[in-house]
Design a protein around this motif. Structure first.
Motif, PDB file in Angstrom:
ATOM      1  N   GLN A  16       4.742  21.257  49.119  1.00  0.00           N
ATOM      2  CA  GLN A  16       3.339  21.655  49.247  1.00  0.00           C
ATOM      3  C   GLN A  16       3.190  23.154  49.008  1.00  0.00           C
ATOM      4  O   GLN A  16       2.238  23.591  48.342  1.00  0.00           O
ATOM      5  CB  GLN A  16       2.783  21.274  50.619  1.00  0.00           C
ATOM      6  N   MET A  19       3.374  23.805  45.309  1.00  0.00           N
ATOM      7  CA  MET A  19       2.123  23.379  44.680  1.00  0.00           C
ATOM      8  C   MET A  19       1.021  24.398  44.947  1.00  0.00           C
ATOM      9  O   MET A  19       0.258  24.744  44.033  1.00  0.00           O
ATOM     10  CB  MET A  19       1.722  21.995  45.208  1.00  0.00           C
ATOM     11  N   ASP A  20       0.944  24.896  46.166  1.00  0.00           N
ATOM     12  CA  ASP A  20      -0.076  25.883  46.526  1.00  0.00           C
ATOM     13  C   ASP A  20       0.111  27.180  45.740  1.00  0.00           C
ATOM     14  O   ASP A  20      -0.864  27.762  45.247  1.00  0.00           O
ATOM     15  CB  ASP A  20      -0.049  26.177  48.025  1.00  0.00           C
ATOM     16  N   GLY A  23      -1.096  26.687  42.427  1.00  0.00           N
ATOM     17  CA  GLY A  23      -2.488  26.272  42.375  1.00  0.00           C
ATOM     18  C   GLY A  23      -2.642  24.841  41.878  1.00  0.00           C
ATOM     19  O   GLY A  23      -3.668  24.486  41.304  1.00  0.00           O
ATOM     20  N   TYR A  24      -1.619  24.014  42.110  1.00  0.00           N
ATOM     21  CA  TYR A  24      -1.601  22.636  41.614  1.00  0.00           C
ATOM     22  C   TYR A  24      -2.068  21.649  42.672  1.00  0.00           C
ATOM     23  O   TYR A  24      -1.665  21.711  43.825  1.00  0.00           O
ATOM     24  CB  TYR A  24      -0.184  22.222  41.214  1.00  0.00           C
ATOM     25  N   SER A  25      -2.887  20.723  42.236  1.00  0.00           N
ATOM     26  CA  SER A  25      -3.229  19.565  43.061  1.00  0.00           C
ATOM     27  C   SER A  25      -2.145  18.505  42.830  1.00  0.00           C
ATOM     28  O   SER A  25      -1.224  18.708  42.019  1.00  0.00           O
ATOM     29  CB  SER A  25      -4.588  19.006  42.625  1.00  0.00           C
ATOM     30  N   GLN A  26      -2.263  17.385  43.512  1.00  0.00           N
ATOM     31  CA  GLN A  26      -1.324  16.290  43.259  1.00  0.00           C
ATOM     32  C   GLN A  26      -1.440  15.826  41.805  1.00  0.00           C
ATOM     33  O   GLN A  26      -0.435  15.547  41.157  1.00  0.00           O
ATOM     34  CB  GLN A  26      -1.572  15.125  44.218  1.00  0.00           C
ATOM     35  N   TYR A  27      -2.651  15.773  41.285  1.00  0.00           N
ATOM     36  CA  TYR A  27      -2.856  15.373  39.896  1.00  0.00           C
ATOM     37  C   TYR A  27      -2.196  16.373  38.950  1.00  0.00           C
ATOM     38  O   TYR A  27      -1.520  15.983  37.992  1.00  0.00           O
ATOM     39  CB  TYR A  27      -4.359  15.259  39.592  1.00  0.00           C
ATOM     40  N   ASP A  28      -2.396  17.675  39.191  1.00  0.00           N
ATOM     41  CA  ASP A  28      -1.786  18.709  38.351  1.00  0.00           C
ATOM     42  C   ASP A  28      -0.264  18.608  38.389  1.00  0.00           C
ATOM     43  O   ASP A  28       0.404  18.777  37.363  1.00  0.00           O
ATOM     44  CB  ASP A  28      -2.206  20.107  38.815  1.00  0.00           C
ATOM     45  N   THR A  29       0.275  18.351  39.576  1.00  0.00           N
ATOM     46  CA  THR A  29       1.722  18.220  39.723  1.00  0.00           C
ATOM     47  C   THR A  29       2.219  17.020  38.934  1.00  0.00           C
ATOM     48  O   THR A  29       3.260  17.094  38.261  1.00  0.00           O
ATOM     49  CB  THR A  29       2.110  18.096  41.208  1.00  0.00           C
ATOM     50  N   ARG A  37       0.761  10.325  40.063  1.00  0.00           N
ATOM     51  CA  ARG A  37       0.098  10.935  41.216  1.00  0.00           C
ATOM     52  C   ARG A  37       0.408  10.145  42.471  1.00  0.00           C
ATOM     53  O   ARG A  37       0.564  10.704  43.553  1.00  0.00           O
ATOM     54  CB  ARG A  37      -1.417  11.012  40.989  1.00  0.00           C
ATOM     55  N   THR A  41       1.884  11.536  45.964  1.00  0.00           N
ATOM     56  CA  THR A  41       1.232  11.220  47.241  1.00  0.00           C
ATOM     57  C   THR A  41       2.233  10.623  48.210  1.00  0.00           C
ATOM     58  O   THR A  41       2.273  10.997  49.388  1.00  0.00           O
ATOM     59  CB  THR A  41       0.062  10.235  47.016  1.00  0.00           C
TER      60      THR A  41
END
Length: 88
Positions: A16, A19-20, A23-29, A37, A41
């Protein structure tokens, strides 16, 4: 069993954090890796899958996450090595 759960909790926190930092969301990751995704999750919230909570991510997932997030795989897995802020 407790040690393994503590390792997984640390892994999820580091994932996490990486990702932060990016600046990535789960989708971006998911887009940055070949993982879905849903897989991201499940890794982040393994209470939905007890097997994942016990086992942790598979090696190929770990390497894809590290590459996609541009982080040291050793840091992501165990907290050793360079954190993501050092690799911007």
């Amino acid at each position: 069993m407790t040690d393994r759960l503590e390792i997984m909790d640390g892994f999820r926190e580091r994932l996490q954090r990486a990702m932060d930092v990016r600046g990535y969301s789960q989708y971006d990751t998911a887009c940055a890796t070949t993982l879905s995704r849903q897989a991201i999750t499940q890794i982040l919230a393994p209470e939905t899958c007890h097997r994942a909570r016990r086992m942790g991510p598979k090696l190929y997932q770990l390497t894809q996450l590290a590459a996609g997030l541009r982080v040291d795989p050793g840091w992501l897995a165990f907290g050793s090595g360079n954190p993501p802020e050092a690799l911007k």
